[in-house]
Design an enzyme around this catalytic site. Structure first.
Site, PDB file in Angstrom:
ATOM      1  N   SER A 128       3.181   5.583  24.942  1.00 35.57           N
ATOM      2  CA  SER A 128       3.175   4.685  25.787  1.00 35.57           C
ATOM      3  C   SER A 128       4.817   6.012  26.696  1.00 35.57           C
ATOM      4  O   SER A 128       4.656   6.090  27.528  1.00 35.57           O
ATOM      5  CB  SER A 128       3.159   3.877  26.198  1.00 35.57           C
ATOM      6  N   HIS A 185      -3.856   3.816  25.507  1.00 35.60           N
ATOM      7  CA  HIS A 185      -3.157   4.319  26.274  1.00 35.60           C
ATOM      8  C   HIS A 185      -4.776   6.085  26.294  1.00 35.60           C
ATOM      9  O   HIS A 185      -4.828   6.366  26.868  1.00 35.60           O
ATOM     10  CB  HIS A 185      -2.510   5.221  26.491  1.00 35.60           C
ATOM     11  N   LYS A 201      -6.543  -0.462  31.390  1.00 34.35           N
ATOM     12  CA  LYS A 201      -5.466   0.023  31.347  1.00 34.35           C
ATOM     13  C   LYS A 201      -6.773   1.215  32.290  1.00 34.35           C
ATOM     14  O   LYS A 201      -7.003   1.529  33.602  1.00 34.35           O
ATOM     15  CB  LYS A 201      -5.006   1.057  30.487  1.00 34.35           C
TER      16      LYS A 201
HETATM   17  C1  LIG Z   1      -0.742  -2.443  27.322  1.00 38.31           C
HETATM   18  C2  LIG Z   1      -1.438  -1.914  25.509  1.00 38.31           C
HETATM   19  C3  LIG Z   1      -1.361  -3.193  24.996  1.00 38.31           C
HETATM   20  C4  LIG Z   1      -1.951  -4.343  25.526  1.00 38.31           C
HETATM   21  O1  LIG Z   1      -2.993  -4.436  26.270  1.00 38.31           O
HETATM   22  P1  LIG Z   1      -3.387  -5.258  27.774  1.00 38.31           P
HETATM   23  O2  LIG Z   1      -5.004  -5.585  27.352  1.00 38.31           O
HETATM   24  O3  LIG Z   1      -2.496  -5.581  28.929  1.00 38.31           O
HETATM   25  O4  LIG Z   1      -2.833  -6.766  26.416  1.00 38.31           O
HETATM   26  C5  LIG Z   1      -1.533  -2.829  23.511  1.00 38.31           C
HETATM   27  N1  LIG Z   1      -0.983  -1.587  22.738  1.00 38.31           N
HETATM   28  C6  LIG Z   1      -1.135  -0.774  23.962  1.00 38.31           C
HETATM   29  C7  LIG Z   1      -0.231   0.526  22.782  1.00 38.31           C
HETATM   30  C8  LIG Z   1      -0.741  -0.723  24.921  1.00 38.31           C
HETATM   31  O5  LIG Z   1       0.003   0.447  25.346  1.00 38.31           O
END
Ligand SMILES: *Cc1c(COP(=O)(O)O)cnc(C)c1O
Length: 394
Positions: free
Chosen positions: A183, A211, A242
């Site tokens: 990310s 992502h 997301k």
């Molecule tokens: C954002 C993210 C998470 C967490 O996801 P949420 O649903 O916001 O708890 C887990 N792993 C990765 C790689 C992320 O980018």
């Protein structure tokens, strides 16, 4: 009473201020969209993970409202007791179809999913091999498990193979864990090679595609689809928080994974199920992704447009392969100054500095969304140009 004053926390907070890393949480006074009302000021939002603009989509909101009317506000219990409302099963079926996998187990968030799944699938006598840049929730899941751990240098396939060669035979299961999309830089895991090595050394693979889902592959099916690796990755994690625009997490895998997790994953056993509004909204979003590529096409168009404009101005946008667009500034102080100047000019981009990224690679991480209009992006670019010249970056 003196010991109720929490002076130990006051001291720590003073230290944060001295170190220049103290901050207050910004407040958004409305929905997450292309333009937001941040701290009572209208700004273009280049900081959300709402890739497809679904967080505030009328169809998704309506699904949430209908679900509240039918199922209420809360699930009422953990899933193993009475919180397992039928729409959670419906969401899991829709996701399994979307991801082209046998079965899906949903959690309350992506973080919960990683913590619960990793801990449940490996045990003492197993080894986890993890990319050094994996997400914090993976690191937490690894810490909670009783397996041994090894870390390979970011996307360094030779290092991964060295570890497999040296350690494979000492363990029962070996689980290789990687983010699908990293990310901070927007680069992709070298998934084809990871899968090849896993097959060669009889290891399991676990890809956190938070992502990648909704962004890469046909209809946003994710990095596994992008690399044509269906059936060859054992555990595929996605988030509903997301691109899907709501909240929640899931693992797509074989049905045995789902059954095992329903007995052992602690967030399922000890934390209340997803609320009906979130569950139904996520179902609607995933259906929309399967119906049309309109949103992901718009996302990619916007990202290409924005990146090429910044590149032409002379900014360093790194080696991203996704709509995540880092603008590398370098110095920590200059990065924060840049971010603040942009905000004063109506553009919100968070500055990301050490320790989140290595020292001297401070960056503005621009998160492009299908919800942005060309005018939003043109305005943001014009402000990047003004501030970039002011600060002698370009
Ligand atoms: C954002 C993210 C998470 C967490 O996801 P949420 O649903 O916001 O708890 C887990 N792993 C990765 C790689 C992320 O980018």
């Amino acid at each position: 009473m003196k010991n109720h004053e929490l002076t130990f926390l006051k001291d720590k907070i003073e230290q944060l201020k001295k170190d220049g890393v103290y901050r207050e949480l910004p407040v958004n006074y409305g929905p997450c969209d292309n333009v937001i009302e941040l701290n009572h000021k209208k700004v273009i939002n280049l900081s959300s993970n709402n890739y497809l603009g679904l967080a505030n989509h009328p169809r998704v909101k309506q699904a949430a409202i209908d679900a509240v009317n039918k199922y209420g506000a809360g699930a009422g219990a953990v899933r193993t007791i009475v919180g397992n409302q039928d729409i959670i099963g419906e969401l899991e079926d829709v996701l399994a179809e979307f991801k082209k996998e046998d079965a899906v187990m949903c959690f309350q968030s992506g973080l919960n999913c990683n913590i619960g799944t990793i801990q449940a699938i490996v045990e003492r006598g197993d080894l986890i091999i993890s990319d050094e840049l994996n997400h914090a929730s993976i690191i937490d899941g690894v810490r909670l498990s009783r397996a041994d751990k090894a870390v390979f240098r970011h996307s360094d396939m030779e290092h991964l193979e060295e570890i497999l060669k040296e350690k494979r035979e000492n363990y029962n299961q070996v689980l290789i864990i990687t983010d699908g999309v990293f990310s901070m830089d927007g680069d992709l895991a070298k998934l084809p090679r990871i899968v090849e090595l896993a097959e060669q050394y009889n290891a399991l693979t676990y890809v956190d595609d938070a992502h990648g889902s909704g962004v890469l592959g046909t209809s946003g099916r994710g990095t596994v689809d992008h690399f044509h690796l269906h059936g060859r990755v054992d555990f595929i994690i996605g988030t509903l928080s997301k691109a899907i625009g709501v909240v929640g997490g899931y693992v797509a895998s074989k049905k045995e994974t789902k059954i095992w997790l329903s007995h052992r994953a602690r967030p399922l056993l000890f934390s209340t199920a997803l609320p009906p509004a979130a569950t139904a909204a996520a179902i609607e979003s995933v259906k929309m992704l399967m119906e049309s590529e309109e949103y992901s096409n718009k996302l990619w168009d916007n990202a290409r447009y924005f990146k090429s404009k910044l590149g032409k101005l002379g900014f360093d946008t790194g080696h991203s392969e996704t709509p995540i667009t880092p603008v590398i500034i370098g110095s920590e102080a200059k990065t924060m100054e840049f971010s603040k100047a942009l905000l004063d000019n109506g553009v919100y981009v968070s500055g990301i500095v050490f320790p989140t990224v290595p020292k001297g690679t401070g960056r503005l991480r621009c998160m492009i969304s299908a919800s942005h209009t060309k005018e939003d992006l043109d305005y943001a670019v014009s402000q990047f140009e003004i501030v970039g010249k002011q600060l002698n970056i370009i």
